[in-house]
Design an enzyme around this catalytic site. Structure first.
Site, mmCIF file in Angstrom:
data_model
loop_
_atom_site.group_PDB
_atom_site.id
_atom_site.type_symbol
_atom_site.label_atom_id
_atom_site.label_comp_id
_atom_site.label_asym_id
_atom_site.label_seq_id
_atom_site.Cartn_x
_atom_site.Cartn_y
_atom_site.Cartn_z
ATOM 1 N N LYS A 98 1.123 -32.410 -18.936
ATOM 2 C CA LYS A 98 1.894 -32.216 -17.702
ATOM 3 C C LYS A 98 1.607 -33.340 -16.701
ATOM 4 O O LYS A 98 2.511 -33.990 -16.183
ATOM 5 C CB LYS A 98 1.563 -30.844 -17.102
ATOM 6 C CG LYS A 98 1.964 -30.646 -15.678
ATOM 7 C CD LYS A 98 3.476 -30.604 -15.491
ATOM 8 C CE LYS A 98 3.804 -30.711 -14.018
ATOM 9 N NZ LYS A 98 5.081 -30.202 -13.649
ATOM 10 N N VAL A 120 8.276 -22.507 -7.955
ATOM 11 C CA VAL A 120 8.083 -22.373 -9.404
ATOM 12 C C VAL A 120 8.042 -20.897 -9.805
ATOM 13 O O VAL A 120 8.687 -20.484 -10.782
ATOM 14 C CB VAL A 120 6.776 -23.092 -9.830
ATOM 15 C CG1 VAL A 120 6.429 -22.770 -11.273
ATOM 16 C CG2 VAL A 120 6.916 -24.587 -9.637
ATOM 17 N N CYS A 145 5.219 -32.908 -5.850
ATOM 18 C CA CYS A 145 4.617 -33.042 -7.183
ATOM 19 C C CYS A 145 4.064 -34.433 -7.465
ATOM 20 O O CYS A 145 2.870 -34.574 -7.731
ATOM 21 C CB CYS A 145 5.634 -32.655 -8.241
ATOM 22 S SG CYS A 145 6.181 -30.956 -8.040
ATOM 23 N N LEU A 170 10.159 -28.357 -14.054
ATOM 24 C CA LEU A 170 11.336 -28.082 -13.216
ATOM 25 C C LEU A 170 11.483 -29.156 -12.159
ATOM 26 O O LEU A 170 10.517 -29.506 -11.490
ATOM 27 C CB LEU A 170 11.176 -26.743 -12.489
ATOM 28 C CG LEU A 170 10.770 -25.527 -13.304
ATOM 29 C CD1 LEU A 170 10.565 -24.336 -12.383
ATOM 30 C CD2 LEU A 170 11.849 -25.231 -14.337
ATOM 31 N N ASN A 184 4.305 -36.435 -15.429
ATOM 32 C CA ASN A 184 4.651 -36.759 -14.042
ATOM 33 C C ASN A 184 4.180 -38.165 -13.671
ATOM 34 O O ASN A 184 4.894 -38.904 -12.999
ATOM 35 C CB ASN A 184 4.052 -35.730 -13.083
ATOM 36 C CG ASN A 184 4.983 -34.538 -12.891
ATOM 37 O OD1 ASN A 184 6.017 -34.451 -13.549
ATOM 38 N ND2 ASN A 184 4.619 -33.630 -12.007
HETATM 39 C C1 UGA Z 1 9.147 -33.666 -10.716
HETATM 40 C C2 UGA Z 1 9.435 -33.831 -12.217
HETATM 41 O O1 UGA Z 1 10.662 -34.556 -12.395
HETATM 42 C C3 UGA Z 1 9.541 -32.479 -12.910
HETATM 43 O O2 UGA Z 1 9.713 -32.681 -14.312
HETATM 44 C C4 UGA Z 1 8.242 -31.706 -12.646
HETATM 45 O O3 UGA Z 1 8.280 -30.419 -13.235
HETATM 46 C C5 UGA Z 1 8.056 -31.546 -11.150
HETATM 47 O O4 UGA Z 1 7.976 -32.852 -10.562
HETATM 48 C C6 UGA Z 1 6.773 -30.787 -10.922
HETATM 49 O O5 UGA Z 1 5.720 -31.232 -11.353
HETATM 50 O O6 UGA Z 1 6.847 -29.663 -10.402
HETATM 51 P P1 UGA Z 1 10.610 -33.173 -8.541
HETATM 52 O O7 UGA Z 1 9.370 -33.461 -7.763
HETATM 53 O O8 UGA Z 1 11.411 -31.971 -8.212
HETATM 54 O O9 UGA Z 1 10.276 -33.042 -10.110
HETATM 55 O O10 UGA Z 1 11.558 -34.410 -8.330
HETATM 56 P P2 UGA Z 1 12.134 -35.634 -9.176
HETATM 57 O O11 UGA Z 1 13.561 -35.406 -9.445
HETATM 58 O O12 UGA Z 1 11.274 -35.951 -10.337
HETATM 59 O O13 UGA Z 1 12.017 -36.796 -8.093
HETATM 60 C C7 UGA Z 1 10.751 -37.161 -7.553
HETATM 61 C C8 UGA Z 1 10.909 -38.298 -6.567
HETATM 62 O O14 UGA Z 1 11.225 -39.499 -7.242
HETATM 63 C C9 UGA Z 1 11.999 -38.110 -5.510
HETATM 64 O O15 UGA Z 1 11.507 -38.519 -4.253
HETATM 65 C C10 UGA Z 1 13.115 -39.024 -5.965
HETATM 66 O O16 UGA Z 1 13.932 -39.484 -4.917
HETATM 67 C C11 UGA Z 1 12.316 -40.157 -6.588
HETATM 68 N N1 UGA Z 1 13.072 -40.949 -7.581
HETATM 69 C C12 UGA Z 1 13.512 -40.346 -8.724
HETATM 70 C C13 UGA Z 1 13.287 -42.291 -7.363
HETATM 71 O O17 UGA Z 1 12.870 -42.863 -6.337
HETATM 72 N N2 UGA Z 1 13.966 -43.015 -8.309
HETATM 73 C C14 UGA Z 1 14.436 -42.455 -9.455
HETATM 74 O O18 UGA Z 1 15.037 -43.174 -10.273
HETATM 75 C C15 UGA Z 1 14.202 -41.083 -9.667
#
Ligand code: UGA
Length: 449
Positions: free
Chosen positions: A216, A19, A272, A162, A220
């Protein structure tokens, strides 16, 4: 299009993890002078010499570009980052304590160091994800109990949204920028800082500090809830013979629901969601409203792994002595981050049940083996498949969509494929001789009509 700030500021960023570094890059990219600061002098050296210590598409190039402008520098000395700054961001880690609560020691420490190094009025920004109420503690810490008219330190909450793997785009073109503050001066400074983004059409939402902090965690937790909702539906689809992909497509076409984060599979991981969900739960309990729905979200997420285990057992029978190949080890595509990765949770379960586990990931192999030393690593999916009794697709990497199933199958001891991310085409896999199982889809989805 983003245009440079017409009123550049001097910004300090304490903590150059994911970040913090992306914050440095995005603010330098719009013309601010940015000093990134980290206690880890090796990390500082790497960044200052143009080496990004993690995988994030586009960030390496932007780091080199911004270092060359001279606007972006790095230091291990807090005073260097703080003494000339108008704004200082706190981007330190807030890991989970054993209780699930966020450990805010590093935030407090950063606050103290900033207060000690400040020479004039300063806006101190909480960027790290923190429980609602942290701003009050931080404000007292930086003020040291003695309001100082020369060195007024205003705390602001400015949570990040992010996504790893898309962090640069999310930082340069965010859906919204959230600023929680309690003084007109702090709002004014933050408006000036983010003016290039607002001029580019980004919505700047201003709230009080506690609401920003809570928003926030709430965001999440809601996204995690959406994923768990679809994974619970996946179990219902399996029991009823419905297809979760069809159900999610129908639901997602309703703009009130939206199609994102309705992907069924092995569930969510990463640094996260699991951590924030438990911190939010602990916060709710502490505030006297236990929010039981959050515990259920976490439970359904654990169930998704168990559902995959049941499918693996179903196709290979006893796991002892069997070789299972995991394709994808990162917690999601486009990152080398394996923290709380569902693939590694699955690996641990498989190992505990006596299987040999081999894994392939385009970038996260070494990190995965660091976490699970018993995991064998393969250089590509075909090597991973060699002599395996089952392949499990764990991460939705694009390159796994293009696998040569014929070749994979020929190398395997038994042609079993559990698609933990519903990434592949069932009939194609069956035509290549595989017993194919997907998540929340009828077993017949793999049969050729
Ligand atoms: C997440 C949030 O999306 C961001 O907005 C936030 O800023 C960030 O956490 C944080 O708090 O720093 P991130 O952890 O990078 O971002 O990843 P995501 O893209 O949200 O995915 C999280 C998990 O959910 C992954 O393991 C992904 O595979 C899973 N996922 C996502 C699913 O199983 N199904 C989906 O439809 C979408």
């Amino acid at each position: 299009m983003l245009r440079p700030s017409n009123s550049p500021m001097t910004v300090g960023v304490i903590g150059t993890g994911h970040v913090g570094t992306i914050t440095c890059l995005s603010l330098a990219a719009v013309g601010h002078r940015v000093v990134g600061c980290d206690a880890d002098s090796e990390k500082v050296k790497a960044l200052a010499s143009g080496r990004l210590p993690f995988h994030e598409p586009g960030a390496q190039e932007l780091l080199e570009e911004q270092l060359a402008t001279g606007r972006l520098t790095f230091t291990a000395e807090t005073t260097v980052a703080v003494s000339d700054a108008d704004v200082v961001f706190i981007c330190v880690g807030t890991p989970a304590r054993a209780s699930g609560e966020a450990n805010l020691l590093a935030v407090e420490q950063a606050g103290r160091e900033i207060a000690g190094a400040a020479t004039g009025p300063l806006v101190v920004v909480e960027k790290s994800t923190v429980p609602a109420g942290t701003g009050g503690h931080l404000q007292r810490t930086v003020s040291g109990g003695h309001p100082d008219p020369v060195r007024t330190l205003d705390v602001v909450s400015n949570p990040e949204f992010l996504r790893e793997g898309r962090a640069l785009n999310d930082a340069l073109h965010p859906d919204r920028i959230l600023v929680g503050a309690s003084s007109p001066r702090a709002f004014e400074v933050m408006r000036r800082l983010y003016q290039p983004f607002v001029d580019d059409g980004v919505q700047l939402i201003e709230t009080d500090i506690i609401s920003a902090e809570l928003a926030k965690h709430a965001s999440n937790a809601f996204l995690a809830l959406k994923i768990s909702y679809v994974n619970a539906l996946a179990r219902l689809c399996e029991a009823s013979g419905a297809d979760i992909e069809a159900v999610a497509r129908v639901m997602g076409a309703d703009p009130r629901i939206g199609s994102e984060f309705l992907g069924a599979g092995l569930g969510f991981g990463g640094y996260c969601f699991p951590k924030d969900l438990s911190a939010f739960q602990r916060l709710s309990e502490r505030l006297g409203y236990p929010f039981p729905m959050l515990a259920e979200v976490a439970r359904i997420n654990d169930d998704a792994i168990q559902a995959a285990m049941a499918k693996i057992r179903d196709v290979v029978w006893n796991l002892e002595g069997k070789r299972v190949a995991l394709l994808g080890l990162a917690f999601k595509p486009d990152t080398d981050d394996v923290r709380f990765s569902p693939a590694l949770t699955l690996a641990r379960h498989l190992l505990a049940e006596g299987a040999t586990v081999v894994g392939f990931d385009p970038v996260a192999g070494a990190a995965a083996q660091g976490d699970v030393p018993e995991l064998e690593l393969a250089a590509d999916p075909y090597e991973a498949a060699t002599d395996a009794h089952c392949i499990v697709v764990c991460t939705a990497w694009d390159e796994l969509r293009e696998l040569d199933l014929q070749e994979l199958g020929e190398r395997m001891a038994a042609k079993n494929l559990v698609d933990g991310r519903n990434l592949l085409d069932g009939p194609t896999a069956t035509a290549a001789g595989f017993t194919y199982r997907a998540m929340g889809r009828p077993d017949s989805i793999g049969s050729v009509p």
